[in-house]
Design a protein around this motif. Structure first.
Motif, PDB file in Angstrom:
ATOM      1  N   GLN A 167       0.897  -0.995   0.054  1.00 51.83           N
ATOM      2  CA  GLN A 167       0.003   0.125  -0.077  1.00 51.83           C
ATOM      3  C   GLN A 167       0.886   1.115   0.205  1.00 51.83           C
ATOM      4  O   GLN A 167       1.782   1.416   1.067  1.00 51.83           O
ATOM      5  CB  GLN A 167      -0.925  -0.190   1.157  1.00 51.83           C
ATOM      6  N   ALA A 181       4.267   8.820  -1.663  1.00 45.16           N
ATOM      7  CA  ALA A 181       3.724   7.395  -2.866  1.00 45.16           C
ATOM      8  C   ALA A 181       4.595   7.582  -4.033  1.00 45.16           C
ATOM      9  O   ALA A 181       4.993   6.392  -4.448  1.00 45.16           O
ATOM     10  CB  ALA A 181       2.344   7.803  -2.975  1.00 45.16           C
ATOM     11  N   GLY A 207      -6.647   1.891  -5.063  1.00 44.88           N
ATOM     12  CA  GLY A 207      -5.987   2.683  -6.112  1.00 44.88           C
ATOM     13  C   GLY A 207      -4.510   2.992  -5.598  1.00 44.88           C
ATOM     14  O   GLY A 207      -3.638   3.402  -6.413  1.00 44.88           O
ATOM     15  N   GLY A 208      -4.218   2.759  -4.415  1.00 39.66           N
ATOM     16  CA  GLY A 208      -2.887   3.096  -3.884  1.00 39.66           C
ATOM     17  C   GLY A 208      -2.049   1.406  -3.572  1.00 39.66           C
ATOM     18  O   GLY A 208      -1.019   1.689  -3.070  1.00 39.66           O
ATOM     19  N   SER A 209      -2.753   0.361  -3.900  1.00 44.63           N
ATOM     20  CA  SER A 209      -2.204  -0.851  -3.770  1.00 44.63           C
ATOM     21  C   SER A 209      -1.160  -1.308  -4.939  1.00 44.63           C
ATOM     22  O   SER A 209      -1.982  -1.154  -6.026  1.00 44.63           O
ATOM     23  CB  SER A 209      -3.239  -1.831  -3.052  1.00 44.63           C
ATOM     24  N   THR A 256      -2.071   6.415   0.845  1.00 50.40           N
ATOM     25  CA  THR A 256      -3.191   6.343   0.113  1.00 50.40           C
ATOM     26  C   THR A 256      -3.999   5.152   0.990  1.00 50.40           C
ATOM     27  O   THR A 256      -3.469   4.545   1.603  1.00 50.40           O
ATOM     28  CB  THR A 256      -2.559   5.368  -1.246  1.00 50.40           C
ATOM     29  N   THR A 257      -5.266   4.882   0.386  1.00 50.30           N
ATOM     30  CA  THR A 257      -6.162   4.018   0.944  1.00 50.30           C
ATOM     31  C   THR A 257      -6.765   3.413  -0.350  1.00 50.30           C
ATOM     32  O   THR A 257      -7.046   3.760  -1.427  1.00 50.30           O
ATOM     33  CB  THR A 257      -7.266   4.512   1.916  1.00 50.30           C
ATOM     34  N   SER A 273       5.806  13.218  -3.442  1.00 43.80           N
ATOM     35  CA  SER A 273       5.080  12.877  -2.385  1.00 43.80           C
ATOM     36  C   SER A 273       5.780  11.523  -1.790  1.00 43.80           C
ATOM     37  O   SER A 273       6.513  10.960  -2.718  1.00 43.80           O
ATOM     38  CB  SER A 273       3.631  12.600  -2.679  1.00 43.80           C
TER      39      SER A 273
END
Length: 510
Positions: free
Chosen positions: A265, A353, A273-275, A269-270, A351
């Motif tokens: 992950q 991410a 979409g973020g995995s 993010t959650t 970021s």
């Protein structure tokens, strides 16, 4: 003297002053811009009316100026007019056209080839005294014709590029870009024909594969040298830089245990979409952990996402800059710079991410094939990255040596101990990991695969390597533009690594 004569004298003197000022302005102040103005055909006649120097590879000229019976006096000829042979070197040589357009070495080594470089002042002085016609100097390249041909043949009909470096000196041994073109079609002595041929090439961007089967075209045409001026997502080849940062900054070793989950992950993010999953949804480790060496060997995505996040933004950006990827190099052609989150206009989002995603070579990350080859070259040379160069030497019309390139260190992104650790891991990649297609009988090879998502286009495939691992003679990068699919049979390891093997074999058997 009466008033009328004084006035006349003043006018005449003013005219002489105006003439002197205008002549001085034209001949000295604006001379450079006037000479470079494409509408100045006197300059073109002067350039083509001179015995322009040859470009030499392996002791043989691949570009010459042949005497002709027309207003230009000399015809610039590439590989003796052989279209196939000229295409092998066209992205390097470029072309010299009557339209005033010249590219590649024809442009960036123009001072030598045209006999006008500052270092040739003695030759120019002698020509001025004797009245002899100026002659250009020969420019000898570092390219090894055997390695260049191996790279050309191995790439076949793929769209892409291959670069081979001598890691100990930085000399460019091969640089192939496909599709290519025949510069002889542009070097004709007809302005209209040259313009038509050039414009036709500008509109020949090759069609590439797409994820959804839609019609897609490459952003790069045949006149672009993909080796130095096309940028691509580097995919898992970038895991070498991530691993370098982890070893250099975090004190890790090939045996360090790192997390390797099935799904990662992205920070901040959650949800789905973020995995991020591993390639093909595979499991890297049943325990959720593995050594850094094994993570690189099988190219575990989730492990390197977490690794980049642990190194952090500062460390990842620092390593990217320490390689010099935010700088252009004159080889002598100017190379394109890379893109990394927070370090470029095209990749501003740094970021957590984005930084994590860069750990596996995705996101806003972009590199040229030369830069990917430079990663392997730095590892092969104990952490010292030599400055890449293409011109070996320059000789004047009397075959006297004018200049010879001396190898110089460009950057030192990490220590020799980090280089040793990376070499150990890259050997494992080729011996029993994702890069087994690069194996060469009797030679230990170090390498890294890459399969980079490039939606909506199909994945771009990579392989970078050096050999022999214990005494490196060549470092290589191969990129196949949008030639992959989401199958094990069309990854960088499957398609790009055998191409790299052929190039390395040609280099080490010369």
């Amino acid at each position: 003297m009466n008033t009328t004569l004084r006035r006349l004298s003043t006018v005449v003197m003013a005219m002489f002053v105006a003439l002197m000022v205008s002549t001085t302005w034209i001949q000295f102040v604006t001379a450079g811009s006037l000479n470079e103005d494409p509408r100045n055909f006197r300059n073109i006649y002067s350039e083509l009316g001179r015995d322009r120097g040859p470009i030499v590879v392996g002791g043989e000229p691949i570009v010459t100026s042949e005497p002709v019976d027309d207003d230009y006096k000399y015809q610039r000829t590439y590989s003796g007019g052989d279209a196939g042979a000229a295409s092998v070197y066209a992205p390097l040589t470029g072309f010299f056209a009557v339209t005033g357009t010249y590219t590649g070495l024809e442009r960036y080594a123009n001072g030598y080839l045209g006999g006008e470089d500052d270092s040739l002042w003695l030759d120019r002085l002698q020509n001025l005294i004797t009245g002899e016609e100026a002659q250009g100097s020969s420019v000898e390249l570092t390219i090894d014709p055997k390695v260049q041909k191996a790279a050309w043949d191995a790439l076949g009909d793929y769209t892409g590029a291959a670069v081979a470096l001598d890691p100990k000196t930085g000399a460019i041994l091969a640089m192939v870009s496909k599709p290519s073109y025949d510069p002889n079609t542009i070097a004709v002595h007809s302005n209209d024909e040259a313009t038509t041929a050039y414009n036709k090439l500008l509109n020949q961007n090759p069609q590439v594969n797409s994820v959804d089967g839609s019609e897609r075209f490459s952003p790069y045409g045949p006149t672009v040298n993909r080796g130095i001026n096309a940028t691509y997502p580097p995919g898992s080849t970038f895991k070498l830089l991530t691993a370098a940062a982890a070893v250099e900054y975090e004190g890790m070793s090939p045996d360090t245990q790192i997390p390797a989950p099935d799904v990662y992950q992205l920070p901040g993010t959650t949800g789905d979409g973020g995995s991020v999953q591993n390639f093909g949804g595979e499991t890297c480790s049943a325990t959720g952990e593995m050594t850094l060496k094994d993570a690189l060997r099988i190219s575990c995505n989730t492990a390197f996402l977490g690794l980049a996040n642990e190194v952090g933004k500062d460390g990842m950006q620092q390593m990217f800059e320490d390689f010099g990827f935010t700088e252009s190099i004159d080889i002598p052609m100017s190379t394109s710079i890379g893109a990394y989150p927070g370090l470029s206009d095209t990749a501003k989002d740094d970021s957590d991410a984005r930084i994590a995603l860069s750990g596996m070579g995705q996101g806003d990350l972009r590199l040229t094939p030369l830069q990917v080859a430079m990663m392997s070259a730095a590892i092969a040379n104990d952490g010292d990255l030599m400055e890449p160069y293409l011109i070996k030497s320059v000789r004047d019309s009397d075959v006297e040596l004018v200049s010879q390139t001396k190898p110089s260190r460009y950057k030192s992104p990490f220590s020799s101990s980090t280089a040793d650790a990376l070499t150990e891991m890259m050997i494992a990649v080729v011996n029993d990991g994702s890069g087994q297609g690069a194996q060469i009988p009797g030679v230990e090879v170090a390498g890294k695969t890459g399969t980079a998502e490039d939606d909506p286009r199909s994945p771009t495939l990579w392989f970078t390597s050096f050999a022999p691992a214990n005494d490196p003679q060549v470092a290589v990068a191969v990129v196949l533009e949008n030639e992959g699919q989401s199958t094990n049979e069309s990854t960088g390891g499957a398609l790009a690594s055998p191409i790299a093997a052929q190039i390395m074999q040609a280099a080490i058997s010369k």
